[in-house]
Design an enzyme around this catalytic site. Structure first.
Site, short mmCIF file in Angstrom:
data_model
loop_
_atom_site.label_atom_id
_atom_site.label_comp_id
_atom_site.label_asym_id
_atom_site.label_seq_id
_atom_site.Cartn_x
_atom_site.Cartn_y
_atom_site.Cartn_z
N PHE A 79 -3.95 7.10 0.23
CA PHE A 79 -4.27 7.32 -1.18
C PHE A 79 -3.08 7.00 -2.06
CE2 PHE A 79 -2.59 11.47 0.21
CZ PHE A 79 -1.76 11.83 -0.83
N GLY A 106 4.07 5.51 3.37
CA GLY A 106 2.75 5.43 2.73
C GLY A 106 2.14 6.81 2.60
N LYS A 107 1.23 6.94 1.63
CA LYS A 107 0.52 8.22 1.50
C LYS A 107 -0.70 8.16 2.42
CE LYS A 107 2.11 9.07 -3.19
NZ LYS A 107 2.24 7.93 -4.09
N ILE A 108 -0.41 8.29 3.70
CA ILE A 108 -1.46 8.22 4.72
C ILE A 108 -2.02 9.62 4.90
CG2 ILE A 108 -1.90 7.70 7.16
CD1 ILE A 108 0.50 5.69 6.89
#
Ligand SMILES: Cc1ncc(COP(=O)(O)O)c(C=O)c1O
Length: 291
Positions: free
Chosen positions: A33, A135-137
């Protein structure tokens, strides 16, 4: 005024956007996201969607979503790319992808006016050898959630996570800075931080407006305790002063001078008011909102 979604290539009220209970991302965290601020400037009566092009490229779609929501207050834009197949089985291959965007309101996340009290988490920040922390995993946020709730249950506002080898990494949803010996310091990308856009903004404002270079280097836990100032940065948190860590006051225990200066500079740019940084602003006007 309502929360709105762009879902399955259509705009709709959020209440109509539904996914199936077997959706892969729901079970295995296979999604990522972004978090983007739409700051409502009540004087100018417009939104400044801050550094949208550094978050992602879907400016026009986002503008339309914000317009449709009808909000005239700060909003939070949440794009999500996810594995949408409704199937069981851990993997990334042979699955369908989908994408959605939600716009909702943004209540204050941390107390930026009075500052926050933090603890060092007993949980360690996920390492790059486990899940890429850049990353916004979605799956990675279980790590953040464990740290945040532990902090909250122990009476703190926020957690500071260390790396596996004990260096300071970041907050559960924010980057961290300290002022030590008059220098502005922040952990480097190699310490498993998310390379935040607010972090980058603060480094640029410190350099351009205050003539201060930020030193990106490894930070020991005990350096936090002897720092003159400390603060978090993030899209949700803005610039949040840290007044206490592990029951130890930071500096004077009050909001530091450099933190206050950076907060002021940031407040101007996030509302799109400093023309020098017009590249960072994506302005949505009231006419468009009511059109
Ligand atoms: C784990 C984590 N670190 C740092 C940040 C700050 O990043 P940004 O300034 O891009 O919002 C976020 C924002 O969501 C985050 O989730």
């Amino acid at each position: 005024m309502s929360d709105y979604a762009f879902f399955r290539k259509q705009f709709m009220p959020l209440s109509e956007a539904k996914i199936g209970v077997l959706t892969h991302a729901l079970h295995y965290g296979t999604a990522c996201f972004e978090g983007i601020r739409g700051n409502w400037d009540s004087k100018q009566e417009r939104f400044c969607i801050f550094r949208i092009q550094d978050h992602y490229k879907l400016c026009q779609l986002t503008r339309e979503l914000v317009e449709r929501s009808g909000y005239q207050e700060d909003v939070y834009i949440r794009p999500l790319a996810y594995k949408s197949s409704e199937t069981v089985g851990v993997r990334l291959h042979n699955l369908e992808d989908d994408f959605l965007i939600v716009v909702t309101t943004l209540p204050p996340y941390l107390d930026t006016e009075n500052g926050v009290r933090c603890c060092t988490s007993s949980w360690r920040r996920v390492d790059d050898t486990m899940i890429p922390p850049r990353g916004k995993i979605c799956g990675i946020y279980v790590n953040s959630a464990l740290a945040k709730t532990e902090a909250w249950e122990n009476g703190f506002d926020e957690a500071i996570l260390l790396t596996q080898d004990g260096h300071v990494s970041e907050g559960s949803g924010e980057n961290i800075f300290l002022v030590l010996g008059g220098k502005l310091i922040t952990p480097p990308s190699s310490d498993n931080i998310l390379l935040g856009i607010t972090r980058d903004t603060i480094m640029k404002l410190a350099k351009n407006e205050l003539g201060i270079d930020t030193v990106e280097r490894q930070v020991d836990r005990s350096e936090l305790y002897v720092a003159e100032e400390c603060f978090f940065t993030g899209t949700a948190a803005n610039v949040a002063p840290i007044l206490e860590i592990d029951h130890r006051p930071i500096g004077t225990g009050k909001i530091g001078k450099m933190t206050a200066k950076l907060q002021k500079l940031f407040a101007e740019v996030m509302l799109g008011r400093n023309p020098k940084y017009s590249d960072w602003y994506y302005l949505v006007s009231p006419k468009a909102v009511t059109a």
